[in-house]
Scaffold this motif. Structure first.
Motif, PDB file in Angstrom:
ATOM      1  N   ALA A 174       0.883  -1.025  -0.036  1.00 56.02           N
ATOM      2  CA  ALA A 174      -0.380  -0.126   0.029  1.00 56.02           C
ATOM      3  C   ALA A 174       0.887   1.167   0.179  1.00 56.02           C
ATOM      4  O   ALA A 174       0.094   2.121  -0.557  1.00 56.02           O
ATOM      5  CB  ALA A 174      -1.275  -0.345   0.985  1.00 56.02           C
ATOM      6  N   SER A 175       1.604   1.393   0.911  1.00 53.22           N
ATOM      7  CA  SER A 175       2.449   2.322   0.802  1.00 53.22           C
ATOM      8  C   SER A 175       3.199   2.545  -0.375  1.00 53.22           C
ATOM      9  O   SER A 175       3.282   3.489  -0.881  1.00 53.22           O
ATOM     10  CB  SER A 175       3.739   2.203   1.918  1.00 53.22           C
ATOM     11  N   MET A 176       4.331   1.427  -1.226  1.00 53.00           N
ATOM     12  CA  MET A 176       4.141   1.972  -2.479  1.00 53.00           C
ATOM     13  C   MET A 176       3.730   2.390  -3.592  1.00 53.00           C
ATOM     14  O   MET A 176       4.021   2.746  -4.360  1.00 53.00           O
ATOM     15  CB  MET A 176       5.351   0.608  -2.761  1.00 53.00           C
ATOM     16  N   ALA A 177       2.332   1.846  -3.849  1.00 52.62           N
ATOM     17  CA  ALA A 177       1.209   2.544  -4.703  1.00 52.62           C
ATOM     18  C   ALA A 177       0.955   4.026  -4.351  1.00 52.62           C
ATOM     19  O   ALA A 177       1.017   4.763  -4.886  1.00 52.62           O
ATOM     20  CB  ALA A 177       0.310   1.727  -4.163  1.00 52.62           C
ATOM     21  N   VAL A 178       1.078   3.947  -3.120  1.00 55.79           N
ATOM     22  CA  VAL A 178       0.812   5.290  -1.902  1.00 55.79           C
ATOM     23  C   VAL A 178       2.147   6.504  -2.823  1.00 55.79           C
ATOM     24  O   VAL A 178       1.838   7.561  -3.054  1.00 55.79           O
ATOM     25  CB  VAL A 178       0.202   6.117  -0.477  1.00 55.79           C
ATOM     26  N   VAL A 179       3.118   5.838  -2.759  1.00 59.41           N
ATOM     27  CA  VAL A 179       4.784   7.174  -3.247  1.00 59.41           C
ATOM     28  C   VAL A 179       4.275   6.909  -4.902  1.00 59.41           C
ATOM     29  O   VAL A 179       4.751   7.914  -4.816  1.00 59.41           O
ATOM     30  CB  VAL A 179       5.484   6.364  -2.340  1.00 59.41           C
ATOM     31  N   LEU A 180       3.884   6.029  -5.098  1.00 59.88           N
ATOM     32  CA  LEU A 180       4.017   5.891  -6.502  1.00 59.88           C
ATOM     33  C   LEU A 180       2.491   7.459  -7.111  1.00 59.88           C
ATOM     34  O   LEU A 180       2.601   7.633  -7.901  1.00 59.88           O
ATOM     35  CB  LEU A 180       3.432   4.827  -6.828  1.00 59.88           C
ATOM     36  N   PHE A 181       1.489   7.234  -6.539  1.00 64.48           N
ATOM     37  CA  PHE A 181       0.873   8.160  -7.272  1.00 64.48           C
ATOM     38  C   PHE A 181       1.391   9.980  -6.181  1.00 64.48           C
ATOM     39  O   PHE A 181       0.987  10.426  -7.455  1.00 64.48           O
ATOM     40  CB  PHE A 181      -0.498   8.403  -5.919  1.00 64.48           C
ATOM     41  N   MET A 182       2.221  10.303  -5.214  1.00 70.35           N
ATOM     42  CA  MET A 182       2.681  11.203  -4.916  1.00 70.35           C
ATOM     43  C   MET A 182       3.749  11.273  -6.208  1.00 70.35           C
ATOM     44  O   MET A 182       3.718  12.592  -6.212  1.00 70.35           O
ATOM     45  CB  MET A 182       3.455  11.107  -3.682  1.00 70.35           C
ATOM     46  N   LEU A 183       4.110  10.295  -7.199  1.00 71.66           N
ATOM     47  CA  LEU A 183       5.569  10.455  -7.782  1.00 71.66           C
ATOM     48  C   LEU A 183       4.544  11.659  -9.240  1.00 71.66           C
ATOM     49  O   LEU A 183       5.185  12.685 -10.023  1.00 71.66           O
ATOM     50  CB  LEU A 183       6.699   9.726  -7.903  1.00 71.66           C
ATOM     51  N   VAL A 184       3.691  10.349  -9.581  1.00 71.60           N
ATOM     52  CA  VAL A 184       3.378  10.529 -10.590  1.00 71.60           C
ATOM     53  C   VAL A 184       2.208  11.716 -10.648  1.00 71.60           C
ATOM     54  O   VAL A 184       2.205  12.379 -11.707  1.00 71.60           O
ATOM     55  CB  VAL A 184       2.361   9.327 -10.981  1.00 71.60           C
ATOM     56  N   PHE A 185       1.847  12.051  -9.823  1.00 71.97           N
ATOM     57  CA  PHE A 185       0.131  13.194  -9.737  1.00 71.97           C
ATOM     58  C   PHE A 185       0.526  14.557  -8.500  1.00 71.97           C
ATOM     59  O   PHE A 185       0.178  15.500  -8.699  1.00 71.97           O
ATOM     60  CB  PHE A 185      -0.775  12.775  -9.617  1.00 71.97           C
ATOM     61  N   SER A 186       2.529  14.563  -9.037  1.00 73.47           N
ATOM     62  CA  SER A 186       2.498  15.478  -7.794  1.00 73.47           C
ATOM     63  C   SER A 186       2.911  16.938  -8.670  1.00 73.47           C
ATOM     64  O   SER A 186       2.617  18.206  -8.154  1.00 73.47           O
ATOM     65  CB  SER A 186       3.927  15.315  -6.842  1.00 73.47           C
TER      66      SER A 186
END
Length: 346
Positions: free
Chosen positions: A108-120
């Motif tokens: 779950a943390s990996m997916a949330v960090v991926l979200f932060m990276l892609v959509f920041s």
């Protein structure tokens, strides 16, 4: 004649003593958290601020913008992680299973960090859309971790509880490595925010975080409590469960999906807080027994107390510096896990 303690407080009635006691201790922690800090307040100041009586801007800011959201988020996160841990241990029939140990937190943390990276660069990560989308990304990452773990831990077509922990630790390490790689791709500001979030810090809590996770908690927690009798049946051997007419695979998938959804909702707003799902169910079993209709709410209350107390310790013992609640709980959780590991081998 004096009755033995077990007869004076039968397990099925002990919950009426345990629940008020846990609530009282949690309220004591809340009292200390809301009145103490860099800006000390009295109980009267807090009550007047809550009731909007002669409120000042300073008190209003401290209570409603800083302390109260943090306390409420800690309580909700602990409640959700405690329930999820009890469900995962029940589904896997492994007392050492935990969302963190099994890699669910890491996925779950990996997916949330991926979200932060892609959509920041394209989204306001403090807006409502981001708060709603992050739990969904967390759910996808958690389910990916569960799928990998269940696939690798199967033996002769069945889930092997002995392999579950080893596979979970390996998968967790793999997701942690991917998370580190993704975080290194961020710009310095986003990397700092992600690092603080991954440590399980609640210092940036706000009412939007609470609004984002509360619907998940209100929907999933009652469903899991309703499935308590199914969890009781799942503690039997697979052959016995199948002879009772229970679709074992379908029920496990439903319960794991609900538990992962609960973990994802908590992780997406509070970061990587581990060991709550491991310790809280063990304490709850000692207090109220094995029946999940009693075990689940008590596990949630124990988890609520753990996170609230961990956050209080983290923000007061090293003041004015603050230690993330996830780090405080980990300092307690690692020795407890080692104790459980040795105990399971005896």
């Amino acid at each position: 004649m004096k009755l033995p303690e077990a007869e004076m407080f039968p397990v099925h009635r002990r919950i009426w003593l345990v629940v008020p006691l846990l609530l009282l201790v949690t309220l004591a922690v809340v009292y200390i958290s809301v009145t103490n800090g860099t800006f000390d307040m009295t109980v009267g100041d807090v009550i007047r601020t809550l009731l909007r009586i002669d409120v000042t801007r300073e008190y209003d800011l401290v209570v409603f913008d800083f302390r109260l959201p943090r306390i409420v988020l800690a309580m909700l996160t602990g409640f959700g992680l405690g329930i999820a841990g009890a469900v995962i241990q029940g589904v896997t029939r492994n007392g050492l299973a935990d969302p963190g140990m099994l890699g669910i937190n890491a996925g779950a943390s990996m997916a949330v960090v991926l979200f932060m990276l892609v959509f920041s660069q394209t989204l306001d990560l403090t807006g409502w859309f981001a708060y709603i989308a992050m739990p969904l990304f967390g759910l996808a990452g958690g389910m990916l971790a569960v799928a990998i773990i269940f696939w690798l831990a199967r033996s002769n077509g069945r889930l092997d509880p002995q392999q579950l922990i080893l596979v979970g630790i390996a998968v967790s390490a793999g997701f942690a490595a991917v998370t580190l790689y993704l975080s290194l791709k961020m710009n310095p500001n986003d990397f700092e925010a992600a690092a603080v979030w991954l440590a399980g810090s609640l210092h940036s809590a706000n009412w939007r975080y609470i609004g984002a996770m509360l619907p998940w908690l209100l929907l999933i927690a009652p469903y899991l409590w309703w499935k308590g009798k199914v969890l009781d049946v799942l503690q039997l051997h697979d052959e016995t469960t199948l002879s009772l007419g229970l679709d074992l695979g379908r029920q496990r998938r439903k319960l794991m999906l609900a538990a992962v959804g609960l973990v994802a909702a908590c992780i997406s707003v509070s970061g990587g807080i581990g060991f709550v799902g491991l310790i809280a169910p063990h304490i709850a079993r000692r207090l109220v027994g094995l029946h999940h209709r009693r075990l689940l709410p008590v596990s949630g209350l124990v988890g609520m107390l753990m996170v609230s107390l961990g956050d209080l310790i983290g923000k007061t013992i090293f003041a004015p510096a603050q230690l993330a609640a996830g780090i405080v709980i980990s300092l307690i959780g690692v020795p407890y896990f080692i104790y459980l590991l040795f105990r399971s081998r005896m």
